[in-house]
Design an enzyme around this catalytic site. Sequence first.
Site, PDB file in Angstrom:
ATOM      1  CG  HIS A   1     120.275  59.916 103.605  1.00  0.00           C
ATOM      2  ND1 HIS A   1     121.606  59.833 103.958  1.00  0.00           N
ATOM      3  CD2 HIS A   1     119.931  61.226 103.727  1.00  0.00           C
ATOM      4  CE1 HIS A   1     122.043  61.032 104.288  1.00  0.00           C
ATOM      5  NE2 HIS A   1     121.047  61.895 104.151  1.00  0.00           N
TER       6      HIS A   1
ATOM      7  NE  ARG B   1     135.402  62.057 100.571  1.00  0.00           N
ATOM      8  CZ  ARG B   1     135.585  60.742 100.601  1.00  0.00           C
ATOM      9  NH1 ARG B   1     135.053  60.036 101.581  1.00  0.00           N
ATOM     10  NH2 ARG B   1     136.290  60.132  99.673  1.00  0.00           N
TER      11      ARG B   1
ATOM     12  NE  ARG C   1     138.417  66.571 101.132  1.00  0.00           N
ATOM     13  CZ  ARG C   1     137.698  65.867 100.252  1.00  0.00           C
ATOM     14  NH1 ARG C   1     138.309  65.093  99.373  1.00  0.00           N
ATOM     15  NH2 ARG C   1     136.380  65.925 100.271  1.00  0.00           N
TER      16      ARG C   1
ATOM     17  CD  GLU D   1     142.338  66.387  95.141  1.00  0.00           C
ATOM     18  OE1 GLU D   1     141.472  65.498  95.054  1.00  0.00           O
ATOM     19  OE2 GLU D   1     142.294  67.296  95.993  1.00  0.00           O
TER      20      GLU D   1
ATOM     21  CG  ASN E   1     138.262  58.530  93.820  1.00  0.00           C
ATOM     22  OD1 ASN E   1     138.824  57.459  93.632  1.00  0.00           O
ATOM     23  ND2 ASN E   1     137.441  58.730  94.816  1.00  0.00           N
ATOM     24  CG  ASP E   2     138.967  64.816  92.133  1.00  0.00           C
ATOM     25  OD1 ASP E   2     137.982  64.290  91.579  1.00  0.00           O
ATOM     26  OD2 ASP E   2     138.863  65.730  92.965  1.00  0.00           O
TER      27      ASP E   2
ATOM     28  NE  ARG F   1     135.206  58.803  89.483  1.00  0.00           N
ATOM     29  CZ  ARG F   1     134.995  58.397  90.737  1.00  0.00           C
ATOM     30  NH1 ARG F   1     134.843  57.124  90.999  1.00  0.00           N
ATOM     31  NH2 ARG F   1     134.911  59.261  91.718  1.00  0.00           N
TER      32      ARG F   1
ATOM     33  CB  CYS G   1     142.835  58.803 100.831  1.00  0.00           C
ATOM     34  SG  CYS G   1     143.075  60.377  99.991  1.00  0.00           S
TER      35      CYS G   1
END
Length: 590
Positions: free
Chosen positions: A204, A311, A347, A449, A472-473, A483, A520
């Site tokens: 954060h 998300r 999603r 993915e 990414n996936d 990763r 995305c």
Amino acid sequence: MKTDRGTRKGERIFAGVIGAAGVAIGPAHVCEAGALQVPEYSIAKNKTNLEIERFRAALQRSQKQLTKLKTKSQALRDAAAEEIGYLLDAHLLMLTGSRLVRGVEETIAAKRINAEAAVLSVISEVARGFESLPDPYMAARADDVREVGARLIRNLTETPFQGFSHLQPGTIIIAEELSPADAALIDPDTVAAFATVLGGAEGHTAIMARSFGIPAVFGVTGLLGGVKTGETVIVDGTSGRIIVAPAGPTLTEYEARRQALERERRQLGRLINLPSETVDQTQIGLQANLELPREVDSALAMGAEGIGLLRTEFMFMNRDAPPDEDEQYESLAALVAAMGGRPITVRTLDVGGEKLAYSLGQHIVESVNPALGLRAIRLSLKQKKLFEAQLAAILRAGAHGPLRILLPLIANTGEIRQVREILARVVRRLKKHKVAIADPLPPLGVMIEVPGAALAADAMAAHADFFAIGTNDLTMYTLAIDRADEQVAHLYNPLHPGVLRLIQFAVQAGMRARIPVSVCGEMAGDSRYTALLLGLGVRDLSMASPCLARVKQRIRQIDIAAASMRAEIIMSQADAGRIAALLDDFNALA
């Protein structure tokens, strides 16, 4: 990270993790922060209630402090005030009837130990649980737990918090660690940047640094012993470097970089209201990925045409039980209202195994390999009541504005059919009770993915209303590389020919079926890959909001015919190095 000697006399160079991009030059203010001393002693059985009352008094003081701090933060810039307000609300939530509070009181009663020791014990246990998660964002929540615990202990031991005061403009803060509450005391008009020994890019504090618009570097080993208050320091948030006592030529070089970045920022800002179209006037959709509701304003400010990936995990975080249908509906409806008619792709829940919001702990057991275990759509199809509540909330929110439903980690068409059956059941229930829902029903799309889904994209397209390619996936699963594992992360390469062919299969299948296809993942937000994706036929991109202007700039330089020809050449190659060279050469022509 290693500390490297500079090539110029007297310079000391430290390497760390990039938290917020940019360059700052200024005098250092070193915060000498020691760990709080926590006493531990036994409490007589007849005194445990008094100790619990002492804890509750510290709890009330902590709540009042956070409320006062939130009021003070409203004087900051709008985006910064929103960021801090969200974080302080999260801290207040932890101090209100939470697992943490109950755990401390139960520990005092069961172990008959003092409140400070009980707080430390419970905080350590909860923080370790977060740190064990492979997801960087979730793991970073351990910092919030520790900060709440530190505040409680300060109030129990009556240790005053040492904030920042009397700093001259342009100061660079050097600290062992900066919590979100510490960062809330930073005035961006005074503090030019900060660097810490602890912390990471997903925490954060890093988020707040990006909101403030000040550079930040984390994870800088040996930093505290290598800097003295008053020394000139350069924080290079773009490369993750700290330069202490820079020589004259280095100062000149970095001042030029700082000015260039400022000019670039102003230039990119002029693109926000310009159309996202190529040289030959092909329209490209640019949308934002959203992880938290507070990001909506920044997405709109950066010109996002919609939310291409929402998300929903944020609704399941920092709580003991999952949100019910009504709570999820209210969160989604608020987002729909904030977007003012712009589309949102929602999603469904993507957690599982160790990548877990602890509110779902009763629904999943630990997986040997979380990435390949019970997660995403697999979890939803197993825990149908959870899934039905989420689908119902999405349908209800869709009555207020355009929504799409996106299914993560789909591997076969049978999963899509199961979802449609569940969705139909939820629709019947809501209609029976005369609850307003989206009309027509939201489009149902799948994330591409999993390599198997990409290879079977034609079959998937027959059952889906749209595709969203999660690079990414897809890259991780295709190359069998995690990763998050530093031992193999350097092998992660989205330009591997196997990855590109899977993307191509999915795009072409979508085009044949005449369904929308977006990208995305991280590739969408990296302007290096924009021409290649457009050349492969992609016409919609969704990315983190800060990337929108730069990607739009690249789009407006591209001729689709030329990009398509270069993509065709690239797809004939078998070597990732050759592919990278061909792509970079094409980008250099812009």
